[in-house]
Design an enzyme around this catalytic site. Structure first.
Site, mmCIF file in Angstrom:
data_model
loop_
_atom_site.group_PDB
_atom_site.id
_atom_site.type_symbol
_atom_site.label_atom_id
_atom_site.label_comp_id
_atom_site.label_asym_id
_atom_site.label_seq_id
_atom_site.Cartn_x
_atom_site.Cartn_y
_atom_site.Cartn_z
ATOM 1 C CE1 TYR A 160 19.300 3.447 8.657
ATOM 2 C CE2 TYR A 160 19.746 3.850 10.983
ATOM 3 C CZ TYR A 160 19.893 4.206 9.648
ATOM 4 O OH TYR A 160 20.627 5.313 9.316
ATOM 5 N NE ARG A 167 23.991 3.309 4.430
ATOM 6 C CZ ARG A 167 23.159 4.264 4.805
ATOM 7 N NH1 ARG A 167 22.467 4.952 3.889
ATOM 8 N NH2 ARG A 167 22.961 4.547 6.071
ATOM 9 C CE1 TYR A 221 24.285 10.700 14.124
ATOM 10 C CE2 TYR A 221 23.231 8.797 13.102
ATOM 11 C CZ TYR A 221 23.253 10.158 13.381
ATOM 12 O OH TYR A 221 22.246 10.947 12.917
ATOM 13 N NE ARG A 234 23.881 14.587 10.034
ATOM 14 C CZ ARG A 234 23.169 13.684 10.686
ATOM 15 N NH1 ARG A 234 22.018 13.243 10.202
ATOM 16 N NH2 ARG A 234 23.603 13.193 11.818
ATOM 17 C CD GLU A 341 14.556 10.717 7.746
ATOM 18 O OE1 GLU A 341 14.690 9.991 8.777
ATOM 19 O OE2 GLU A 341 14.982 10.372 6.631
HETATM 20 C C1 3EB Z 1 19.560 10.523 11.171
HETATM 21 O O1 3EB Z 1 19.857 11.708 11.070
HETATM 22 C C2 3EB Z 1 18.147 10.163 10.825
HETATM 23 O O2 3EB Z 1 20.784 5.926 6.905
HETATM 24 O O3 3EB Z 1 20.833 6.891 4.963
HETATM 25 C C3 3EB Z 1 18.654 10.307 7.862
HETATM 26 C C4 3EB Z 1 19.232 10.364 6.592
HETATM 27 C C5 3EB Z 1 18.668 9.131 8.569
HETATM 28 C C6 3EB Z 1 19.834 9.238 6.039
HETATM 29 C C7 3EB Z 1 20.527 6.872 6.162
HETATM 30 C C8 3EB Z 1 19.274 8.002 7.997
HETATM 31 C C9 3EB Z 1 19.843 8.053 6.745
HETATM 32 O O4 3EB Z 1 20.336 9.656 11.576
HETATM 33 C C10 3EB Z 1 18.049 9.016 9.917
#
Ligand code: 3EB
Length: 357
Positions: A160, A167, A221, A234, A341
């Site tokens: 990931y 990406r 992050y 989000r 999720e």
């Molecule tokens: C998170 O909130 C959980 O990498 O496109 C959620 C939505 C998550 C999209 C992405 C990853 C992705 O980090 C994982």
């Protein structure tokens, strides 16, 4: 004054979840308004007329298969085509597309064999961005990413995290934003050996990206989650010309940037539902003249372990309402400690006349 109607000038984009039997019984006139089909579950994919995109994600359905087929529809004249690796179907303002690229196509002839996920990701996004440019539909609204063995580690680290690096680099190469105005998305793990499958919605008009006040934006992050931050918002609200649908990204049990409730699937489901509620509130705060509600959305839930399915379903029935369509799928989530999720999409359930242009 309000009415339940969509905005009169919007070509109504919508999604429905149907069983395979319901899909099979539809007349040709119905199929003309279908942008694309994502059939989940193990049974063979339904036949669509040859030019309607059929996305082979290949995740297993948990529980009933009554809602196994995700069907995107648009009330407009549609045309299908292929450009490069992208299969698509579109109206004048909205495009549904997908790419599927086996990692085996990128078996390194020399150099590091582990690079193939990064190369396939770079290629898939380059194909998507080129297609959007060619087709005059530049704004990515929502992206669904499915990659094999998402939590496996190899010489280059967790897959990931490798996907995130590739990406983000692809977005930069495509001269796209990597913060702020980025699409809603999700990234889930599919079975070992599965090809990289990406499907997406794009439009001629820019979407409005939303963030969750309970969470650090994913594109910010800290580096403990990998060398490159994930490139997604989000949630996103589609433009009025598309119908102002709210797209809630994959949403998990994360507060700030940390996973919470490790080992407790029910508590993770509750926290995820609280994050969805916060996003609906953010969508309402950002919108005038329309109102979103949990009751008017359709949901997909990804469950890491089938043994947690009953407990998770119970929580979401309680917190989202049991009358609402929820499709449950088995998939690995992008952090090992995350057990569940949820994602959602739906139009506003109220359009105020005063809010119309
Ligand atoms: C998170 O909130 C959980 O990498 O496109 C959620 C939505 C998550 C999209 C992405 C990853 C992705 O980090 C994982």
């Amino acid at each position: 004054m309000s009415s339940r109607a969509r905005e009169p000038d919007a070509a109504a984009l919508r999604v429905d979840y149907l069983s395979r039997a319901e899909l099979k019984s539809q007349p040709a006139s119905w199929w003309r308004g279908v942008l694309g089909v994502v059939p989940f579950g193990a049974t063979p994919a339904p036949r669509t007329t040859d030019d309607i995109p059929l996305v082979p994600v290949g995740l297993e359905v948990l529980g009933s298969e009554d809602l196994a087929c995700e069907v995107w529809q648009l009330d407009a004249a549609l045309i299908s085509g292929r450009t490069g690796e992208v299969h698509y179907r579109r109206g004048s303002e909205v495009l549904f597309g997908h790419v599927m690229i086996p990692e085996a196509d990128f078996e390194a002839t020399h150099g590091n064999q582990a690079e193939k996920l990064q190369r396939v990701t770079a290629r898939a996004y380059a194909e998507i961005f080129a297609a959007l440019r060619t087709l005059g539909c530049p704004h990515l609204l929502r992206v669904w990413n499915y990659l094999a063995s998402i939590n496996e580690e190899d010489a280059l680290g967790e897959r990931y995290r490798q996907f995130n690096s590739a990406r983000r680099a692809a977005f930069l190469l495509g001269r796209r934003a990597v913060e702020g105005d980025v699409p809603a998305a999700c990234a889930l793990g599919s079975a070992p050996g599965s090809p990289l499958v990406i499907y997406f919605l794009a439009s001629t008009a820019r979407a409005r990206a939303l963030e969750n006040p309970r969470q650090v934006s994913a594109y910010r992050y800290p580096s403990e989650y990998g060398p490159a931050s994930p490139t997604f918002s989000r949630a996103a609200i589609a433009a009025p010309t598309v119908g102002r649908q709210l797209f809630i990204s994959g949403t998990a049990s994360i507060l700030g940037h940390e996973s919470v409730h490790p080992g407790d699937a029910a508590a993770q489901a509750r926290e995820s539902a609280a994050n969805v509620a916060a996003l609906i509130e953010a969508a309402n705060a950002a919108s005038t003249g329309v109102r979103y509600s949990a009751e008017a959305l359709k949901y997909k839930v990804y469950v890491r372990y089938a043994s947690d399915f009953a407990a998770i379903r119970e929580e979401f029935s309680r917190h989202l309402g049991s009358r609402h369509p929820i499709t449950y799928l088995q998939a690995d989530i992008c952090r090992r400690e995350l057990l569940v999720e949820i994602e959602a999409v739906g139009g506003p359930d109220r359009v105020d006349r005063a809010g119309r242009p």
